[in-house]
Each structure stands twice: as structure tokens, then as C-alpha cells.
Design a protein around this motif. Structure first.
Motif, mmCIF file in Angstrom:
data_model
loop_
_atom_site.group_PDB
_atom_site.id
_atom_site.type_symbol
_atom_site.label_atom_id
_atom_site.label_comp_id
_atom_site.label_asym_id
_atom_site.label_seq_id
_atom_site.Cartn_x
_atom_site.Cartn_y
_atom_site.Cartn_z
ATOM 1 N N GLN A 26 0.822 -1.205 0.000
ATOM 2 C CA GLN A 26 0.000 0.000 0.000
ATOM 3 C C GLN A 26 0.854 1.252 0.000
ATOM 4 O OE1 GLN A 26 -0.722 2.416 2.549
ATOM 5 N NE2 GLN A 26 -2.656 3.226 1.793
ATOM 6 N N VAL A 27 1.984 1.203 0.710
ATOM 7 C CA VAL A 27 2.912 2.336 0.746
ATOM 8 C C VAL A 27 3.505 2.589 -0.642
ATOM 9 C CG1 VAL A 27 5.189 3.048 1.570
ATOM 10 C CG2 VAL A 27 3.501 2.194 3.182
ATOM 11 N N VAL A 28 3.901 1.523 -1.318
ATOM 12 C CA VAL A 28 4.476 1.652 -2.662
ATOM 13 C C VAL A 28 3.468 2.311 -3.607
ATOM 14 C CG1 VAL A 28 5.360 0.396 -4.655
ATOM 15 C CG2 VAL A 28 6.027 -0.304 -2.348
ATOM 16 N N ILE A 29 2.222 1.853 -3.550
ATOM 17 C CA ILE A 29 1.182 2.431 -4.405
ATOM 18 C C ILE A 29 0.937 3.893 -4.044
ATOM 19 C CG2 ILE A 29 -1.259 2.319 -5.026
ATOM 20 C CD1 ILE A 29 -1.098 -0.714 -4.556
ATOM 21 N N SER A 30 0.834 4.166 -2.746
ATOM 22 C CA SER A 30 0.545 5.530 -2.304
ATOM 23 C C SER A 30 1.669 6.500 -2.628
ATOM 24 C CB SER A 30 0.264 5.537 -0.793
ATOM 25 O OG SER A 30 -0.866 4.761 -0.487
ATOM 26 N N ALA A 31 2.912 6.018 -2.604
ATOM 27 C CA ALA A 31 4.037 6.887 -2.965
ATOM 28 C C ALA A 31 3.907 7.361 -4.405
ATOM 29 C CB ALA A 31 5.349 6.137 -2.764
ATOM 30 N N GLY A 32 3.406 6.497 -5.275
ATOM 31 C CA GLY A 32 3.197 6.888 -6.664
ATOM 32 C C GLY A 32 2.029 7.826 -6.858
ATOM 33 N N THR A 33 1.138 7.901 -5.859
ATOM 34 C CA THR A 33 -0.033 8.771 -5.973
ATOM 35 C C THR A 33 0.366 10.229 -6.107
ATOM 36 O OG1 THR A 33 -1.384 7.224 -4.702
ATOM 37 C CG2 THR A 33 -2.156 9.498 -4.807
ATOM 38 N N TYR A 34 1.371 10.649 -5.340
ATOM 39 C CA TYR A 34 1.837 12.041 -5.429
ATOM 40 C C TYR A 34 2.299 12.361 -6.843
ATOM 41 C CZ TYR A 34 1.938 11.814 -0.301
ATOM 42 O OH TYR A 34 1.602 11.667 1.019
ATOM 43 N N LEU A 35 3.082 11.456 -7.415
ATOM 44 C CA LEU A 35 3.633 11.686 -8.746
ATOM 45 C C LEU A 35 2.542 11.625 -9.812
ATOM 46 C CD1 LEU A 35 6.863 9.488 -8.393
ATOM 47 C CD2 LEU A 35 6.554 11.923 -7.876
ATOM 48 N N ALA A 36 1.637 10.650 -9.695
ATOM 49 C CA ALA A 36 0.559 10.528 -10.669
ATOM 50 C C ALA A 36 -0.362 11.747 -10.611
ATOM 51 C CB ALA A 36 -0.235 9.243 -10.416
ATOM 52 N N GLY A 37 -0.656 12.210 -9.396
ATOM 53 C CA GLY A 37 -1.506 13.372 -9.257
ATOM 54 C C GLY A 37 -0.901 14.621 -9.886
ATOM 55 N N LYS A 38 0.389 14.847 -9.637
ATOM 56 C CA LYS A 38 1.059 16.012 -10.220
ATOM 57 C C LYS A 38 1.073 15.916 -11.752
ATOM 58 C CE LYS A 38 3.140 18.964 -8.405
ATOM 59 N NZ LYS A 38 2.739 20.342 -8.003
ATOM 60 N N ARG A 39 1.306 14.704 -12.273
ATOM 61 C CA ARG A 39 1.365 14.538 -13.732
ATOM 62 C C ARG A 39 0.002 14.802 -14.363
ATOM 63 N NH1 ARG A 39 1.133 15.249 -17.922
ATOM 64 N NH2 ARG A 39 1.976 14.241 -19.787
ATOM 65 N N ALA A 40 -1.055 14.270 -13.783
ATOM 66 C CA ALA A 40 -2.391 14.468 -14.343
ATOM 67 C C ALA A 40 -2.784 15.939 -14.323
ATOM 68 C CB ALA A 40 -3.410 13.627 -13.579
#
Length: 314
Positions: A26-40
Motif C-alpha cells: 500500500q505504501v508503494v502504491i501511495s508513494a506513486g499517488t503524489y507523482l501521478a496526481g502532479k502529472r495528471a
């Protein structure tokens, strides 16, 4: 009676390794959330990203519920709580988070979210869901120190977000703390799948009235594959997989033990930047990561007996 409230049976103790492994994912997925959100949000407004995320994830959860044995709808007595959790997860947590992130940086957002375990622990104490433990407090503060060391090493001072962005993200953190604390008894009563599905569908329904104004399908479908892939990441991995893991963990361990894993997210983000983007592996990463790991371990080993609320129910 005392044994039933202060001891963990062997089967439960053995299963904790699986719970913590799931939380690490869950941590690995959530860490990518910041990056995915900024990219979108490089191509789409924050509310548009949030709206598509919850519409897609709610659709997936409806399909999941259709194939899950048991009730498809929550009991009428629980509707108020379901919509409260949906409000915390959707309109409050995610709308505030994405608007704040659009004015701030991923690193700064991660630092503010590092306050989550402390907030969950204090609110759990106030509600009688947590047992007072100096080891848990020491673990939470150690992990928080590790996050500060790590992000200062990444140049946090020069990456400050605006005051507006910081306040919005702090509001999102407060909503997430309340969602975690309120969600634990709900997940224990109804199971992780139904609890997550009902909460996420409720979040989508609460956002639905603004859909005609923010959905912008023409603009969304003309966005780049990278932006669309980021929305898919947020909808499928963050809102479905990560949330299912979160509610599953809340049925197995105290909320503060699950929340402490959020402090691993900045470490994972820094490691990903080193592996994928070629950023330097500085000493602060090693020291900060070590402190976070020590803090997580201290919190995990803290007493897990229920607070006064749990004892009253027993």
C-alpha cells in the motif's frame, strides 16, 4: 476475560506479517499517488482529476460488490456512517489534497502527511480505540523525525508550497485521520471489501452533483496517454487496491499501527527518484530511512490491547 482483551492469539500473531507486507505494498502504491496526481494536473484541473478518479473507482467497486457474497447495500442503520466516510474520503480528503498539491510540491505534501500517525493515535486515544503507550509515541515521533531529515536532505526549504497549498493539504490530512479512525470499527463490523466499496461509492455519489461542471470529457479524452494513465493509476491502484489494503489492515491491527506506514512513503518516493530519475543517494536518505524504519518497528511492537471503548464492549 482478561486474556480475550489483552492477548493476541497465535493465529492472529502469525497473520500480522501478511498484514504488514500488504501495508508495505500500500505504501508503494501511495508513494506513486503524489507523482501521478502532479502529472495528471499538468493537463487537467484538480477537480476534473478527482471526479474521473472516483467515477472510475466507484464503477469498479460496484462490479466487485456484484460478485462478492453477502449484502450489496449497507444496512439502513449504517447509511449515515457510510456517507460520512464517503465525505471524508472524497469531497474533503481528495478535493483538498489535489487542490493543495496543485499549489505545492509532492515532497512538501509528503511531509504534512507524515503527521497522520500522530493524529490517528491521539484521536484513537480520545475515542478509546487506542491504548496509551510510550513506545507507540516514541515510534511515531522517531518516524516523523526520519521524514523531516529525509525531506530536508531533498531540499525541502527551497521546495515550500504556498501557504494556501499547505493549509489545504493540512485539511486533507485531518480528513484522512478522521477517515482512518472512524473507518476502523466500520471495517471490523462489515469486512474490508464491503466497507471500502460502500465508502468509495458514497464518495462518488457526493461528488456527482458537480460532475457536469468539472468532468470536461472532451478535454480529458484529448489529454496525453501519460495524463490518462495517471488518472487510471489513481482510480485503480490508489482508490481500489490501496484502499482495500487499508481497510483490510484496519480490521487486523490498531489504526496507529497501520497509519505509521504512511511515513515510509517519502522514503519510497526518494528511492524511486534515485532508481528511475537518477537522483543522488544522499546521506539524509539513509539516515532518514533508517529512522523511519526504527519508528515503524517501535510502533508495531507497542501494546495492542484495546482502549477503554474496546474493554467496555468486551
Amino acid at each position: 476475560m482478561q486474556a480475550s482483551t489483552t492477548e493476541i492469539v497465535p493465529a492472529q500473531r502469525e497473520s500480522l506479517s501478511g498484514v504488514y507486507a500488504a501495508l508495505f505494498l500500500q505504501v508503494v502504491i501511495s508513494a506513486g499517488t503524489y507523482l501521478a496526481g502532479k502529472r495528471a494536473m499538468e493537463e487537467l484541473p484538480p477537480l476534473t482529476v478527482v471526479m474521473w478518479r472516483f467515477l472510475l473507482s466507484a464503477s469498479l467497486f460496484c462490479l466487485l460488490l456484484a460478485f462478492t457474497p453477502g449484502p450489496k447495500l449497507p444496512p439502513r442503520s449504517e447509511w449515515r456512517r457510510v456517507f460520512m466516510l464517503g465525505l471524508l474520503a472524497g469531497p474533503l480528503n481528495q478535493v483538498l489534497f489535489f487542490h493543495g498539491l496543485s499549489h505545492s510540491t509532492a515532497a512538501h505534501a509528503a511531509l504534512l502527511y507524515a503527521l497522520t500517525p500522530l493524529g490517528v493515535y491521539l484521536l484513537g486515544l480520545a475515542r478509546g480505540q487506542e491504548r496509551a503507550s510510550s513506545r507507540a509515541v516514541l515510534g511515531i515521533l522517531t518516524a516523523l523525525t526520519g521524514v523531516v531529515v529525509l525531506l530536508l536532505g531533498r531540499g525541502l526549504a527551497s521546495a515550500r508550497g504556498s501557504l494556501l497549498g499547505d493549509l489545504l493539504i493540512l485539511g486533507a490530512v485531518i480528513a484522512w485521520v478522521a477517515f482512518t479512525t472512524e473507518g476502523k470499527p466500520f471495517a471490523s463490523a462489515h469486512g474490508s471489501v464491503r466497507s471500502t466499496a460502500w465508502s468509495m461509492v458514497a464518495a462518488a455519489l457526493l461528488l456527482l452533483p458537480v460532475a457536469p461542471f468539472v468532468l470536461e470529457p472532451a478535454r480529458t479524452f484529448s489529454a496525453s496517454p501519460s495524463a490518462l494513465g495517471s488518472i487510471a493509476y489513481l482510480a485503480v491502484l490508489t482508490s481500489v487496491v490501496a484502499y482495500l489494503i487499508w481497510y483490510y489492515a484496519l480490521t487486523k491491527v490498531p489504526a496507529s499501527h497501520a497509519a505509521i506506514f504512511s511515513n515510509l512513503q517519502p522514503v519510497m518516493t526518494a528511492l524511486a527518484a534515485w532508481l528511475l530519475l537518477g537522483e543522488s543517494l544522499h546521506g539524509e536518505l539513509i539516515l532518514g530511512g533508517a529512522l523511519v524504519l526504527v519508528g515503524v518497528r517501535l510502533t508495531q511492537s507497542a501494546p495492542t490491547a484495546p482502549g477503554r471503548q474496546g474493554l467496555e464492549r468486551a
